[in-house]
Design a protein around this motif. Sequence first.
Motif, PDB file in Angstrom:
ATOM      1  N   TYR A  14       3.478   8.513   1.205  1.00  0.00           N
ATOM      2  CA  TYR A  14       4.726   8.404   1.952  1.00  0.00           C
ATOM      3  C   TYR A  14       4.941   6.929   2.247  1.00  0.00           C
ATOM      4  O   TYR A  14       3.986   6.172   2.403  1.00  0.00           O
ATOM      5  CB  TYR A  14       4.659   9.183   3.267  1.00  0.00           C
ATOM      6  N   GLN A  15       6.210   6.533   2.335  1.00  0.00           N
ATOM      7  CA  GLN A  15       6.518   5.132   2.558  1.00  0.00           C
ATOM      8  C   GLN A  15       7.658   5.000   3.564  1.00  0.00           C
ATOM      9  O   GLN A  15       8.649   5.719   3.503  1.00  0.00           O
ATOM     10  CB  GLN A  15       6.912   4.487   1.231  1.00  0.00           C
ATOM     11  N   VAL A  16       7.487   4.056   4.495  1.00  0.00           N
ATOM     12  CA  VAL A  16       8.525   3.699   5.464  1.00  0.00           C
ATOM     13  C   VAL A  16       8.786   2.205   5.276  1.00  0.00           C
ATOM     14  O   VAL A  16       7.846   1.419   5.213  1.00  0.00           O
ATOM     15  CB  VAL A  16       8.058   3.970   6.914  1.00  0.00           C
ATOM     16  N   VAL A  17      10.057   1.823   5.156  1.00  0.00           N
ATOM     17  CA  VAL A  17      10.425   0.427   4.921  1.00  0.00           C
ATOM     18  C   VAL A  17      11.354  -0.031   6.041  1.00  0.00           C
ATOM     19  O   VAL A  17      12.287   0.684   6.413  1.00  0.00           O
ATOM     20  CB  VAL A  17      11.117   0.266   3.543  1.00  0.00           C
ATOM     21  N   GLN A  31       3.058   9.868  14.082  1.00  0.00           N
ATOM     22  CA  GLN A  31       4.286   9.129  14.351  1.00  0.00           C
ATOM     23  C   GLN A  31       3.991   7.639  14.208  1.00  0.00           C
ATOM     24  O   GLN A  31       2.990   7.148  14.717  1.00  0.00           O
ATOM     25  CB  GLN A  31       4.816   9.412  15.753  1.00  0.00           C
ATOM     26  N   VAL A  32       4.869   6.943  13.493  1.00  0.00           N
ATOM     27  CA  VAL A  32       4.746   5.500  13.319  1.00  0.00           C
ATOM     28  C   VAL A  32       5.786   4.833  14.210  1.00  0.00           C
ATOM     29  O   VAL A  32       6.951   5.231  14.224  1.00  0.00           O
ATOM     30  CB  VAL A  32       4.982   5.092  11.844  1.00  0.00           C
ATOM     31  N   ALA A  33       5.356   3.810  14.947  1.00  0.00           N
ATOM     32  CA  ALA A  33       6.268   3.051  15.800  1.00  0.00           C
ATOM     33  C   ALA A  33       6.185   1.579  15.408  1.00  0.00           C
ATOM     34  O   ALA A  33       5.095   1.016  15.302  1.00  0.00           O
ATOM     35  CB  ALA A  33       5.917   3.226  17.262  1.00  0.00           C
ATOM     36  N   CYS A  42      -0.031  -1.094   6.364  1.00  0.00           N
ATOM     37  CA  CYS A  42       1.255  -1.767   6.241  1.00  0.00           C
ATOM     38  C   CYS A  42       1.058  -3.167   5.683  1.00  0.00           C
ATOM     39  O   CYS A  42      -0.017  -3.755   5.778  1.00  0.00           O
ATOM     40  CB  CYS A  42       2.010  -1.801   7.560  1.00  0.00           C
ATOM     41  N   VAL A  43       2.133  -3.658   5.078  1.00  0.00           N
ATOM     42  CA  VAL A  43       2.153  -5.009   4.526  1.00  0.00           C
ATOM     43  C   VAL A  43       3.526  -5.604   4.823  1.00  0.00           C
ATOM     44  O   VAL A  43       4.534  -4.901   4.813  1.00  0.00           O
ATOM     45  CB  VAL A  43       1.834  -5.010   3.018  1.00  0.00           C
ATOM     46  N   ILE A  65       6.449  -2.777   4.899  1.00  0.00           N
ATOM     47  CA  ILE A  65       6.248  -1.566   4.110  1.00  0.00           C
ATOM     48  C   ILE A  65       5.019  -0.855   4.650  1.00  0.00           C
ATOM     49  O   ILE A  65       3.917  -1.376   4.611  1.00  0.00           O
ATOM     50  CB  ILE A  65       6.061  -1.882   2.616  1.00  0.00           C
ATOM     51  N   ILE A  66       5.245   0.347   5.191  1.00  0.00           N
ATOM     52  CA  ILE A  66       4.168   1.164   5.733  1.00  0.00           C
ATOM     53  C   ILE A  66       3.922   2.309   4.760  1.00  0.00           C
ATOM     54  O   ILE A  66       4.865   2.994   4.349  1.00  0.00           O
ATOM     55  CB  ILE A  66       4.556   1.719   7.115  1.00  0.00           C
ATOM     56  N   THR A  67       2.668   2.496   4.355  1.00  0.00           N
ATOM     57  CA  THR A  67       2.328   3.585   3.439  1.00  0.00           C
ATOM     58  C   THR A  67       1.256   4.469   4.044  1.00  0.00           C
ATOM     59  O   THR A  67       0.437   4.019   4.852  1.00  0.00           O
ATOM     60  CB  THR A  67       1.826   3.039   2.078  1.00  0.00           C
ATOM     61  N   ALA A  68       1.279   5.736   3.653  1.00  0.00           N
ATOM     62  CA  ALA A  68       0.275   6.709   4.086  1.00  0.00           C
ATOM     63  C   ALA A  68       0.054   7.686   2.944  1.00  0.00           C
ATOM     64  O   ALA A  68       1.002   8.073   2.254  1.00  0.00           O
ATOM     65  CB  ALA A  68       0.738   7.438   5.343  1.00  0.00           C
ATOM     66  N   GLN A  69      -1.181   8.091   2.772  1.00  0.00           N
ATOM     67  CA  GLN A  69      -1.533   9.041   1.717  1.00  0.00           C
ATOM     68  C   GLN A  69      -1.222  10.470   2.168  1.00  0.00           C
ATOM     69  O   GLN A  69      -1.372  10.811   3.332  1.00  0.00           O
ATOM     70  CB  GLN A  69      -3.034   8.939   1.390  1.00  0.00           C
TER      71      GLN A  69
END
Length: 80
Positions: free
Chosen positions: A8-11, A30-32, A65-66, A74-78
Amino acid sequence: VRAQGDTYQVVADVSQFDPPDIVVTTSNCQVAIQAEKVAEDGTICDTFTHKCQLPEDTDPLSVSCVLTEAGTLIITAQRR
């Protein structure tokens, strides 16, 4: 939140903030993202806050994140 294969990716565009001003936390899938720009006189002159819920099949220990040179976070999670 976008699914890309097994991740999953959050940008987020945080280009107006310096890296030390950006804080990313995770809790209960939850990502903040929080960022504050402080002026020379100590007042807060710009803020950014974004929260999103990751899907239930996210591995919470895989979140990373990077920050790109262009200021894109860019936040990623498996996926499990």
